[in-house]
Motif scaffolding. Structure first.
Motif, PDB file in Angstrom:
ATOM      1  N   ASN A   1       0.830  -1.211   0.000  1.00  0.00           N
ATOM      2  CA  ASN A   1       0.000   0.000   0.000  1.00  0.00           C
ATOM      3  C   ASN A   1       0.860   1.255   0.000  1.00  0.00           C
ATOM      4  OD1 ASN A   1      -2.348  -1.446  -0.011  1.00  0.00           O
ATOM      5  ND2 ASN A   1      -2.917  -1.022   2.104  1.00  0.00           N
ATOM      6  N   ALA A   2       1.984   1.207   0.732  1.00  0.00           N
ATOM      7  CA  ALA A   2       2.865   2.379   0.800  1.00  0.00           C
ATOM      8  C   ALA A   2       3.321   2.763  -0.605  1.00  0.00           C
ATOM      9  CB  ALA A   2       4.075   2.089   1.689  1.00  0.00           C
ATOM     10  N   GLU A   3       3.623   1.747  -1.395  1.00  0.00           N
ATOM     11  CA  GLU A   3       4.126   2.047  -2.733  1.00  0.00           C
ATOM     12  C   GLU A   3       3.028   2.535  -3.682  1.00  0.00           C
ATOM     13  OE1 GLU A   3       7.500   0.259  -4.595  1.00  0.00           O
ATOM     14  OE2 GLU A   3       6.071  -0.815  -5.853  1.00  0.00           O
ATOM     15  N   ILE A   4       1.859   1.900  -3.612  1.00  0.00           N
ATOM     16  CA  ILE A   4       0.743   2.356  -4.455  1.00  0.00           C
ATOM     17  C   ILE A   4       0.472   3.827  -4.145  1.00  0.00           C
ATOM     18  CG2 ILE A   4      -1.760   2.116  -4.855  1.00  0.00           C
ATOM     19  CD1 ILE A   4      -0.307  -0.164  -6.131  1.00  0.00           C
ATOM     20  N   LEU A   5       0.439   4.120  -2.860  1.00  0.00           N
ATOM     21  CA  LEU A   5       0.142   5.474  -2.414  1.00  0.00           C
ATOM     22  C   LEU A   5       1.194   6.462  -2.925  1.00  0.00           C
ATOM     23  CD1 LEU A   5      -1.895   6.897  -0.684  1.00  0.00           C
ATOM     24  CD2 LEU A   5      -0.502   6.397   1.325  1.00  0.00           C
TER      25      LEU A   5
ATOM     26  N   HIS B   1       1.244   6.734  -6.895  1.00  0.00           N
ATOM     27  CA  HIS B   1       0.076   7.429  -7.448  1.00  0.00           C
ATOM     28  C   HIS B   1       0.112   8.920  -7.095  1.00  0.00           C
ATOM     29  CE1 HIS B   1      -1.476   3.800  -8.904  1.00  0.00           C
ATOM     30  NE2 HIS B   1      -2.592   3.651  -8.198  1.00  0.00           N
ATOM     31  N   LEU B   2       0.511   9.241  -5.868  1.00  0.00           N
ATOM     32  CA  LEU B   2       0.563  10.653  -5.467  1.00  0.00           C
ATOM     33  C   LEU B   2       1.603  11.394  -6.289  1.00  0.00           C
ATOM     34  CD1 LEU B   2       0.363  10.209  -1.601  1.00  0.00           C
ATOM     35  CD2 LEU B   2      -1.347  11.379  -2.997  1.00  0.00           C
ATOM     36  N   LEU B   3       2.757  10.757  -6.475  1.00  0.00           N
ATOM     37  CA  LEU B   3       3.814  11.371  -7.278  1.00  0.00           C
ATOM     38  C   LEU B   3       3.289  11.631  -8.685  1.00  0.00           C
ATOM     39  CD1 LEU B   3       6.926  12.107  -7.549  1.00  0.00           C
ATOM     40  CD2 LEU B   3       7.157   9.855  -8.586  1.00  0.00           C
ATOM     41  N   HIS B   4       2.631  10.634  -9.260  1.00  0.00           N
ATOM     42  CA  HIS B   4       2.148  10.801 -10.626  1.00  0.00           C
ATOM     43  C   HIS B   4       1.058  11.856 -10.706  1.00  0.00           C
ATOM     44  CE1 HIS B   4      -0.425   9.763 -14.149  1.00  0.00           C
ATOM     45  NE2 HIS B   4       0.722  10.055 -14.694  1.00  0.00           N
TER      46      HIS B   4
ATOM     47  N   LYS C   1       3.078  16.059   2.137  1.00  0.00           N
ATOM     48  CA  LYS C   1       2.661  15.488   3.419  1.00  0.00           C
ATOM     49  C   LYS C   1       2.167  14.045   3.219  1.00  0.00           C
ATOM     50  CE  LYS C   1      -0.865  15.971   6.964  1.00  0.00           C
ATOM     51  NZ  LYS C   1      -2.151  16.599   7.290  1.00  0.00           N
ATOM     52  N   LEU C   2       1.333  13.836   2.211  1.00  0.00           N
ATOM     53  CA  LEU C   2       0.795  12.486   1.981  1.00  0.00           C
ATOM     54  C   LEU C   2       1.900  11.537   1.509  1.00  0.00           C
ATOM     55  CD1 LEU C   2      -2.670  13.300   0.352  1.00  0.00           C
ATOM     56  CD2 LEU C   2      -2.197  12.577   2.700  1.00  0.00           C
ATOM     57  N   LYS C   3       2.795  12.061   0.674  1.00  0.00           N
ATOM     58  CA  LYS C   3       3.916  11.227   0.228  1.00  0.00           C
ATOM     59  C   LYS C   3       4.776  10.788   1.418  1.00  0.00           C
ATOM     60  CE  LYS C   3       6.607  12.777  -3.125  1.00  0.00           C
ATOM     61  NZ  LYS C   3       7.422  11.633  -3.547  1.00  0.00           N
ATOM     62  N   ARG C   4       4.971  11.699   2.356  1.00  0.00           N
ATOM     63  CA  ARG C   4       5.769  11.361   3.543  1.00  0.00           C
ATOM     64  C   ARG C   4       5.123  10.239   4.346  1.00  0.00           C
ATOM     65  NH1 ARG C   4      10.354  12.928   3.917  1.00  0.00           N
ATOM     66  NH2 ARG C   4      10.706  11.491   5.610  1.00  0.00           N
TER      67      ARG C   4
ATOM     68  N   LEU D   1       1.086   5.478  13.256  1.00  0.00           N
ATOM     69  CA  LEU D   1       0.905   5.550  11.806  1.00  0.00           C
ATOM     70  C   LEU D   1      -0.590   5.465  11.458  1.00  0.00           C
ATOM     71  CD1 LEU D   1       2.498   5.523   9.074  1.00  0.00           C
ATOM     72  CD2 LEU D   1       2.207   3.053   9.109  1.00  0.00           C
ATOM     73  N   ARG D   2      -1.299   4.560  12.152  1.00  0.00           N
ATOM     74  CA  ARG D   2      -2.737   4.438  11.926  1.00  0.00           C
ATOM     75  C   ARG D   2      -3.428   5.774  12.213  1.00  0.00           C
ATOM     76  NH1 ARG D   2      -5.888   1.629  15.929  1.00  0.00           N
ATOM     77  NH2 ARG D   2      -4.732   3.129  17.184  1.00  0.00           N
ATOM     78  N   ASP D   3      -3.058   6.382  13.333  1.00  0.00           N
ATOM     79  CA  ASP D   3      -3.665   7.672  13.685  1.00  0.00           C
ATOM     80  C   ASP D   3      -3.357   8.733  12.623  1.00  0.00           C
ATOM     81  OD1 ASP D   3      -4.485   6.341  15.902  1.00  0.00           O
ATOM     82  OD2 ASP D   3      -3.011   7.233  17.274  1.00  0.00           O
ATOM     83  N   ALA D   4      -2.132   8.680  12.099  1.00  0.00           N
ATOM     84  CA  ALA D   4      -1.757   9.654  11.062  1.00  0.00           C
ATOM     85  C   ALA D   4      -2.610   9.464   9.808  1.00  0.00           C
ATOM     86  CB  ALA D   4      -0.272   9.524  10.734  1.00  0.00           C
ATOM     87  N   PHE D   5      -2.893   8.193   9.468  1.00  0.00           N
ATOM     88  CA  PHE D   5      -3.755   7.924   8.309  1.00  0.00           C
ATOM     89  C   PHE D   5      -5.175   8.431   8.556  1.00  0.00           C
ATOM     90  CE2 PHE D   5      -0.663   5.081   6.302  1.00  0.00           C
ATOM     91  CZ  PHE D   5      -0.922   5.353   4.975  1.00  0.00           C
ATOM     92  N   VAL D   6      -5.690   8.180   9.758  1.00  0.00           N
ATOM     93  CA  VAL D   6      -7.053   8.628  10.078  1.00  0.00           C
ATOM     94  C   VAL D   6      -7.128  10.145   9.935  1.00  0.00           C
ATOM     95  CG1 VAL D   6      -8.783   8.816  11.917  1.00  0.00           C
ATOM     96  CG2 VAL D   6      -7.554   6.646  11.564  1.00  0.00           C
ATOM     97  N   GLU D   7      -6.082  10.806  10.471  1.00  0.00           N
ATOM     98  CA  GLU D   7      -6.054  12.264  10.410  1.00  0.00           C
ATOM     99  C   GLU D   7      -5.932  12.766   8.963  1.00  0.00           C
ATOM    100  OE1 GLU D   7      -3.087  14.004  13.183  1.00  0.00           O
ATOM    101  OE2 GLU D   7      -2.970  15.534  11.614  1.00  0.00           O
ATOM    102  N   ALA D   8      -5.243  11.983   8.129  1.00  0.00           N
ATOM    103  CA  ALA D   8      -4.992  12.421   6.745  1.00  0.00           C
ATOM    104  C   ALA D   8      -6.187  12.187   5.822  1.00  0.00           C
ATOM    105  CB  ALA D   8      -3.756  11.714   6.201  1.00  0.00           C
ATOM    106  N   LEU D   9      -7.236  11.548   6.321  1.00  0.00           N
ATOM    107  CA  LEU D   9      -8.376  11.266   5.437  1.00  0.00           C
ATOM    108  C   LEU D   9      -8.931  12.561   4.830  1.00  0.00           C
ATOM    109  CD1 LEU D   9     -10.235   8.363   7.304  1.00  0.00           C
ATOM    110  CD2 LEU D   9      -8.933   8.213   5.165  1.00  0.00           C
ATOM    111  N   ASP D  10      -8.832  13.665   5.587  1.00  0.00           N
ATOM    112  CA  ASP D  10      -9.269  14.963   5.056  1.00  0.00           C
ATOM    113  C   ASP D  10      -8.407  15.398   3.869  1.00  0.00           C
ATOM    114  OD1 ASP D  10     -11.336  15.225   6.803  1.00  0.00           O
ATOM    115  OD2 ASP D  10     -10.226  16.474   8.247  1.00  0.00           O
TER     116      ASP D  10
END
Lengths: 246, 428
Positions: free
Chosen positions: B99-103, B106-109, B140-143, B179-188
């Motif tokens: 998932n890290a790589e897909i993310l 795709h974000l880079l592209h 931020k999302l790439k990080r 990391l899970r919390d960071a993902f939850v926060e990043a949903l916005d």
């Protein structure tokens, strides 16, 4: 005018360019405020005639790449090898263990005749290189530090002690104690022994220190009942081009 | 007489090197060609004679951007060939790492390689002045993706700890929870990404083609399942050669493929077309908001399908981390018993279905390797798209034609270092 900086890729996976861009937000913004990126094909359509600093990723593995590299050298004040492929030839040189015809035929079969390839080599085999940023991939912090030093007019220096020093500082159990073989005793530090910390061994991607103590490495192998042949096989993965591998 | 001569040498903002060549007289297309002149790297030769312990390490170096996909396909192939089982824990960790790589890819592209076209600039750099919030969000999302890979495999580019049989290092549970919390926060931020792409008008172009992707009855497939085709149903991965049918062409170092038609497409849009019903709820919602509906035949929508997948992967990562936190992780022993044999690994790399096929001898030394790369499978489809598209836009200026073709190639997000390399438009 801000320093003109360019990135070029030759035969490689382009991972070092991507990691060069993976600088933390504010540092990246500050860096981009201090330089003009005038060529970076992977992320930009811009082109330029002169470069203060040219970063070159990848090995040379085709005749046509030799002229392209020389042209970059002519237009650049400083040429910096970015990553193992440019610095020491890296993984691309594994194909040099075959004749080029044989390697092409393994991949392309009867269509091998369509393809142009020469034994892979680091860029210093073709042009003078001012500085190297080692690693497969590069270490982003080391890249950032190097470019800062270059912008300040300083000459960057690479560590000249083996990976073992950093590995000890990282608190790792020695790979040899686990009964496996490791290139740490002769390979240049600067990676914080990241591979050993992640449960593996040193693969040699940063190249040899200036005066590798090969006798000491042999003593270590003997002590742990390991053979020179085993370690040479590991060494070849990144360092086929170096004299020691021959 | 009106001549259109376009010659884009080394198309920019793609991974690797490719050329586009267009030749037309008086509104009649004489030639359009997609060329891949990347330097051949000969990985299949490099693998030969290596011990299985080295093979993932080398396979990863096929591509800096999809090194986790190559690593995963490589490990699957080695494990299938050598008869090494993997645990449920390893499966979950590998999915999360994937998932890290897909993310990241795709974000880079979407943000760095495609968005500049839509905003009319040459790269992501000027956007720092004009659209700083967009760049900051992308970074931020790439990080987040990089942090996830660092935690699971030591790093994102060329992961270290994924080995035959499992992992040589296990993640710290506290960091995993953070990391899970960071993902939850990043949903916005993922929602904001969807909103950004809602504002973008994608060129209107459709061409019917065959779509090929992995299909798993239990989930939106990235690392498991069989080969599904929109034309021909399902084939087990061991029969991949009957689908890919690789062939060489003189103007490209990359190999081309075809299955039921002249060409087929792989990647985010193929996955969406074949597996959209299995997207997680927020991703399904995003696809509706973005106007992406299966079957979608517009290749420019690949980028939009990637945006939908970023949302899916974020949701999926939260679920996977919760499962890992519930079950905990424990060290596993390395493989002891191996046998000789052949094995196939298949994954959905960011750009589409990827196969690694290895044969080992009884000592675990690789004797034969074949890799079929997603971008190679798309080259022929890009060529056919160009042949269909160019006659419909020949009345436009050379610059407009060039941009339309470059954007088409960029939509495929070709990864030419893998496939060997791609992108330049040459109008001659």
């Amino acid at each position: 005018m801000k320093p003109q900086v360019a990135f070029f890729d030759f035969t490689c996976c382009e991972g070092c360019q991507l990691d060069a861009l993976n600088i933390e937000g504010q540092d990246l913004a500050d860096l981009l405020d201090s330089i003009d990126i005038v060529e970076f094909r992977e992320v930009s359509t811009a082109k330029a005639e002169h470069y203060d600093i040219a970063f070159v990723e990848g090995s040379v593995s085709r005749e046509s790449e030799i002229d392209r590299l020389k042209d970059i050298r002519n237009r650049a004040d400083l040429v910096i090898a970015l990553g193992a492929c440019a610095h020491i030839g890296g993984i691309n040189c594994l194909k040099n263990h075959f004749s080029m015809d044989e390697a092409l035929t393994i991949v392309y079969g009867d269509d091998a005749k369509y393809y142009d390839t020469i034994p892979a080599r680091p860029i210093h085999a073709v042009i003078p290189v001012d500085f190297n940023i080692p690693g497969c991939p590069i270490n982003t912090a080391e890249f950032l530090r190097t470019i800062k030093e270059l912008l300040l007019g300083k000459t960057p220096e690479l560590p000249n002690h083996p990976v073992c020093v950093e590995c000890k500082m990282a608190g790792n159990v020695c790979v040899f104690e686990r009964g496996e073989t490791c290139l740490g005793p002769v390979i240049r530090a600067g990676c914080n022994a990241i591979c050993v910390t992640a449960g593996r061994h040193c693969w040699g991607c940063r190249g040899l220190v200036d005066d590798p103590n090969l006798d000491a490495q042999k003593d270590v192998l003997a002590k742990y009942g390991l053979t020179v042949e085993e370690i040479v096989e590991k060494f070849k993965i990144y360092n086929t081009y170096s004299e020691v591998a021959k | 007489m009106s001549l259109v001569n376009i010659n884009v040498h080394h198309v920019t903002r793609v991974e690797g090197h490719g050329n586009i060549l267009v030749n037309a007289t008086d509104g009649r297309l004489e030639e359009v060609r997609w060329e891949v002149p990347e330097s051949p790297r000969l990985f299949e030769a490099m693998f030969r004679g290596r011990h299985y312990d080295d093979v993932q390490h080398i396979a990863s170096r096929i591509c800096g951007i999809c090194s986790i996909a190559h690593s995963t396909a490589s490990l699957q192939a080695s494990e299938a060939a050598l008869g090494v089982p993997v645990s449920q824990q390893t499966r979950l960790l590998r999915k999360l790492l994937f998932n890290a790589e897909i993310l990241e890819s795709h974000l880079l592209h979407a943000y760095c390689l495609a968005v500049p076209d839509f905003l009319g600039v040459g790269s992501v750099f000027p956007l720092l002045d004009t659209h700083r919030d967009v760049v900051v969000r992308a970074m931020k999302l790439k990080r987040l993706a990089y942090c996830m890979a660092d935690l699971l495999a030591g790093r994102k580019t060329h992961p270290i700890s994924c080995i035959v049989g499992g992992f040589s290092m296990l993640p710290d549970m506290e960091k995993l929870a953070m990391l899970r919390d960071a993902f939850v926060e990043a949903l916005d931020d993922f929602k904001a990404t969807v909103d950004l792409f809602k504002m973008i008008t994608v060129p209107d172009f459709e061409r019917e083609t065959e779509y090929i992707a992995l299909k798993d009855p239990d989930e939106y497939a990235f690392v498991s399942g069989d080969i599904a085709s929109s034309d021909a149903g399902i084939v087990p991965i061991d029969d991949y050669l009957s689908v890919t049918n690789e062939f060489c062409v003189p103007h490209s170092t990359a190999k081309y493929t075809k299955n039921k038609r002249e060409s087929y497409q792989v990647g985010a849009l193929a996955r969406f077309n074949l597996n959209h019903e299995q997207l997680l709820p927020l991703a399904k919602e995003a696809s509706i908001e973005l106007g992406l509906k299966a079957p979608c035949q517009n290749p420019y929508m690949i980028t939009i399908a990637q945006v939908v997948e970023t949302v899916h992967v974020a949701e999926d990562s939260i679920q996977l981390i919760n499962r890992l936190l519930d079950s905990g992780v424990s060290p596993e022993s390395e493989p002891r018993e191996i046998h000789e044999g052949r094995g196939i690994g298949a994954v959905e790399a960011p750009r589409g279905i990827l196969f690694h096929d290895y044969t080992y001898d009884e000592n675990g030394i690789l004797t034969h390797a074949n890799c079929v790369i997603p971008t190679n499978q798309n080259h022929n489809n890009i060529q056919k798209d160009m042949e269909a598209l160019v006659p419909t836009i020949l009345d436009r200026s050379e610059d407009e034609i060039r941009l339309a073709l470059e954007m088409l190639v960029r939509a495929y997000d070709p990864c030419i270092s893998c496939s060997t390399h791609l992108l330049q438009v040459r109008f001659t």
